[in-house]
Design an enzyme around this catalytic site. Structure first.
Site, PDB file in Angstrom:
ATOM      1  CG  HIS A  32      -1.782  -1.198   1.517  1.00  0.00           C
ATOM      2  ND1 HIS A  32      -2.685  -1.643   0.562  1.00  0.00           N
ATOM      3  CD2 HIS A  32      -1.730  -2.259   2.446  1.00  0.00           C
ATOM      4  CE1 HIS A  32      -3.199  -2.829   1.022  1.00  0.00           C
ATOM      5  NE2 HIS A  32      -2.511  -3.023   2.160  1.00  0.00           N
TER       6      HIS A  32
ATOM      7  CG  HIS B 219      -6.297  -5.633   1.258  1.00  0.00           C
ATOM      8  ND1 HIS B 219      -6.874  -4.554   1.825  1.00  0.00           N
ATOM      9  CD2 HIS B 219      -5.109  -5.663   1.926  1.00  0.00           C
ATOM     10  CE1 HIS B 219      -6.590  -4.294   2.882  1.00  0.00           C
ATOM     11  NE2 HIS B 219      -5.184  -4.847   2.896  1.00  0.00           N
TER      12      HIS B 219
END
Ligand SMILES: Nc1ncnc2c1ncn2[C@@H]1O[C@H](COP(=O)(O)OP(=O)(O)O)[C@@H](O)[C@H]1O
Ligand SMILES: Nc1ncnc2c1ncn2[C@@H]1O[C@H](COP(=O)(O)OP(=O)(O)O)[C@@H](O)[C@H]1O
Ligand SMILES: [Mg+2]
Ligand SMILES: [Mg+2]
Ligand SMILES: [Mg+2]
Ligand SMILES: [Mg+2]
Lengths: 346, 213, 346, 213
Positions: A75, A234
């Site tokens: 991320h 995700h």
């Protein structure tokens, strides 16, 4: 055989396929990337590897509440890029998309706690909650004071209990970081953090899936004329597939449920975060921000602070997320306070 | 016919489980790619590696509770994600139930599985039918209890538990996820087998392959 | 028929295909993106659209040499993201990959010239040279003093005359910007800028082509196991196709010719820029930087300054470029001087 | 048989050229995608739009030099890239050569093409065979000169010039680029037709279609 062999891209072969990625061995991606980060920010960051923790060079700061956050890797710049003066004291990077383990938080605690307790920024995922919950118990057993803030801003989920943490994480970290820097007590810092979390909502869309180096093929394949609305960070698919539309129309699809859910009304001031998911050019993010700004202005809701760029990503996914935070003068002031990290600096 | 289970058998159980995980890790990850975030196999594999190393190191351990506690802490600090803490609390609670000593009765084993499952549910709040590891473990726990109470051998009892876990794992295919990452997909989660239920089935199957007599 | 119909991706239809991009009408991409930029940096930037110019809110700065740069759009944050205190006074954004026109530079000149003349940062492309050359003539006709610096750092080209401008552009802009901020005269600023350009070299690689929204299909298609070595930042193919390799090996392929060409030897201090081309996650860039740092250290060439991120891009291309600058204490000092722009800030 | 060319014809020429560019812009861009940066058609189209608007606005212009100068400035400030300044200086230099008045001789037209080409070469340093617009323009200029000197009509002379430009354009396919963006590819540029040579051919072909008598 515990499961039937599923479809895989035709040209995928786990043995021979080299991935279109700048990596060495897939299992070394997280560690080697952290090593590169350490070399790139030698004056800002300390990094340990067993267990993995990234923390401010000047920590522990005596008498300051320590802000500790963690999340799976993939991320970036979240959260390692937000370690530094005015934001996080430590970040705990997990495996790719994998919530970090409790011992990472405990190690972070030892590295940065300055006598005023710690705030754990908890992202609302099963793994995030459970691992941080255990870490809190372990740290408290050792005599540390710990409070948590729960971030769950994703309006794509109808059930509030099930709302994922998205871009609000960045805003909570920045604003709580500024409050901590003012030497406010743990209760205050936690309350401000929770206020930000409560007043922020997000929504995302994906134009493509993303490819985790650990598996080498995309999490999902999308037809050329469709996108996924309501994705997380995700690599998951979203709530629905829709036909591609203009940037303005797609922005509106994200914006509308956020405005509804936050109950924004004429006269409210907001902070807007438009973050790319990893493979989307800056150029496109500004096009999204342009419409968002105009659309909110038309409703009498001025965007008075903003952040446009790659701030919370999902490996090499194309697409973006939008986050709105309802501002108060106090939150605006804390947002404007100086910050000195790898990814945010003013 | 003894129905006892020894520490040595438990070590074999978990080494066997580690082998199973390594062998099936790509499948576990592929299942997670469909409805989660494509890391379950990777995470479990990391746990399996650390667990194997730990078992091989643990030469002077003579108590099942100490052994299982060590396994629990190893899994908690190496798997991460949702599965790490859940498998962790399973073994932590089971370790307390086991108590010291290097041998336990089948009845105690059944009890360990029972309380282990309970603590997974306490932490994760998943109920039967939510499409999680609970859907493989709960039927296994129940079958194990029934078979144990019916006086079956350890081998027999764990065989039916393993069958029940497998059936539970397969039943997750038709479920809509209510907990964990797959729940984000809502109805789109239907039609896919749950990765955690699959690794949980492997845990019970490994027990059946190693703890019998 | 002036040319035979060539191959196009099977699913491409210019009439109906919606692109996997966050855009509205392809022809509006540049303008709408600039509008978004203006809204995102209201306190930093002024933006005009006919012709397009982006300039510092506080310009003209009296007595300061004005730094003006231009390039096609699609390389963001270059150059619009580098406008601000300590760097550029104005940037002239052209169409997608299209060098801006002379009138843009002249308009920029009028907006920012503060009486001390202007330095034009010229990228070595036919279009860049010709348009800036004309602009210089036009500005001089109006009585302005103009000097230019030629940036041509790409070692993928054997013929120095043909070397493209790559990442050195960012370094020239930062360091010359710092020199200008110190109120040095035009000659000095131009000399420093030229020194940076002369002491910097770059090389890039592409893992994929990129898709210009104006055409909707990728500039080239690569087999799953190949990459292009020696690419520029305009979606062109490179000098050669190679089989994919590890990040370390691919980094070495870029590094070696740079070291050779710069004649770096033990004891030299360098600044390294690792820039993504648009679709490559930060994670991978740190892996590249890690190897670069180690490899140079092994040769006794310490990397003492660095920049790792998306600083000069090529729309949504996956891959990266590496730039090395041989430092002097003076260049290091100017690099460290404060900068306050959208994309660089310290 | 008059061999004069009028301002009105020149206006038709460039309007016709604008139409051609709009029609072929996708092809020009596709050619540029293969060996350049995929913008030649887009750039030329932008120039064509501005040029058409300018011509339609320019109602009270009575001198060819003023007209062509305006065209030059319009192209320079709207095309960008390499082609913008090059087509710009072509018309700028041609305008000087034309001088005032609303009619010129064929001989003067040939001369305008000649000096226009020269200034493209002065600015861009491209020689014949470098795989650029010069490879279409140079044969056309030469053919136009020969035909003019041989006393052929404007129609005839421009027809042979257009044929020569077309042959030159096609000849670029086998060349290795030495100038412009295609040169970055080295030998890999061979086998592709040069986009600028293609738009230059269209310019000559448009002249042949409109300036005859
Ligand atoms: N609340 C929960 N209770 C029980 N099991 C859960 C819960 N949430 C997730 N799981 C199990 O965890 C599995 C996913 O594990 P893993 O992929 O390792 O973690 P993550 O979802 O954090 O990526 C799911 O397939 C499911 O069986
Ligand atoms: N030095 C030069 N001399 C003559 N023509 C050139 C030169 N450089 C490029 N060109 C022409 O310009 C064309 C490309 O134009 P265009 O795509 O609009 O600009 P750019 O290359 O800047 O993207 C080439 O196909 C070639 O014919
Ligand atoms: Mg995970
Ligand atoms: Mg998972
Ligand atoms: Mg161009
Ligand atoms: Mg071009």
């Amino acid at each position: 055989m515990i499961a039937p062999a599923n479809h895989r891209p035709a040209d995928y072969s786990p043995k021979t396929a080299l991935q279109k990625k700048l990596i060495n061995r897939p299992r070394d991606v997280v560690t080697e990337s952290l090593e590169g980060l350490a070399l790139a920010y030698p004056n800002l960051l300390n990094i340990a590897y067993a267990p993995p923790v990234v923390w401010r060079k000047d920590a522990p700061v005596k008498g300051k509440v320590a802000l500790i956050s963690g999340s799976g890797s993939g991320h970036e710049p979240l959260n390692t890029g937000y370690v530094g003066r005015g934001m996080l004291d430590a970040a705990c990077p997990g495996g790719l998309f994998t919530s970090p383990t409790p011992d990472q938080y405990v190690a972070a605690m030892h590295a940065v706690e300055g006598g005023a307790g710690a705030l754990f920024i908890t992202k609302n995922y099963t793994g995030g909650l459970l691992n941080m919950g255990m870490a809190k118990e372990m740290a408290e057993d050792e005599g540390f004071r710990v409070q948590t803030v729960l971030v769950n801003d994703d309006v794509a989920q109808n059930d509030p209990e099930n709302r994922r943490a998205m871009g609000a994480t960045v805003l909570v970290e920045k604003i709580a970081g500024a409050a901590a820097e003012e030497s406010r007590p743990l209760d205050h810092v936690a309350a401000i953090a929770q206020q930000v979390a409560d007043q922020a909502r997000s929504m995302g869309l994906a134009l493509t899936g993303c490819t985790s180096p650990r598996i080498g093929y995309p999490t999902f394949e999308l037809p050329a004329d469709e996108f996924e609305l309501g994705v997380g960070i995700h690599g998951e698919r979203g709530r629905q597939r829709r036909m591609l539309a203009s940037a303005d129309a797609m922005t509106e699809m994200m914006l509308e449920p956020i405005i509804q859910d936050l109950g924004l009304t004429e006269g409210d001031n907001v902070l807007a975060l438009v973050s790319g998911l990893g493979a989307t050019p800056l150029q496109e993010l500004f096009i999204v921000f342009r419409h968002l700004h105009h659309s909110l202005a038309q409703r009498g809701i001025p965007v008075i602070r903003q952040l446009v760029g790659n701030y919370i990503t999902s490996l090499d996914m194309a697409g973006c997320t939008i986050t709105l935070l309802k501002l108060t003068p106090e939150l605006t002031r804390l947002w404007d306070a100086p910050v000195h990290t790898a990814a945010l600096h003013w | 016919m003894t129905r006892d289970v020894t520490l040595e058998q438990m070590q074999h159980w978990l080494l066997h489980y580690a082998d199973q995980i390594e062998q099936e890790q790509a499948t576990l990850t592929r299942l997670d790619a469909a409805i989660g975030d494509a890391d379950h196999g990777v995470n479990m594999q990391h746990g399996a590696e650390k667990m194997r190393a730990k078992i091989n190191d643990l030469t002077d351990c003579h108590d099942i509770d100490v052994f299982l506690r060590t396994i629990a802490m190893t899994l908690i600090s190496s798997i991460g994600g949702a599965a790490g803490p859940l498998y962790g609390v399973f073994f932590l609670r089971a370790s307390k139930e086991a108590g010291p000593g290097d041998v336990i009765s089948l009845d105690r084993l059944a009890q360990m599985f029972q309380v282990g499952l309970e603590s997974i549910q306490q932490r994760g709040h998943a109920r039967l039918g939510d499409k999680t590891m609970v859907d493989a473990l709960a039927p296994a726990v129940e079958a194990l209890r029934l078979a144990t109470d019916a006086g079956q051998s350890t081998t027999e009892a764990l065989a039916v538990a393993s069958e029940a876990a497998e059936a539970g794992m397969l039943a997750t295919i038709d479920m809509e996820a209510k907990k964990g990452r797959a729940s984000y997909l809502g109805p789109r989660s239907i039609g896919h087998q749950d990765p955690g239920a699959t690794s949980a089935y492997l845990l019970v199957a490994s027990a059946a392959a190693t703890l019998g007599n």
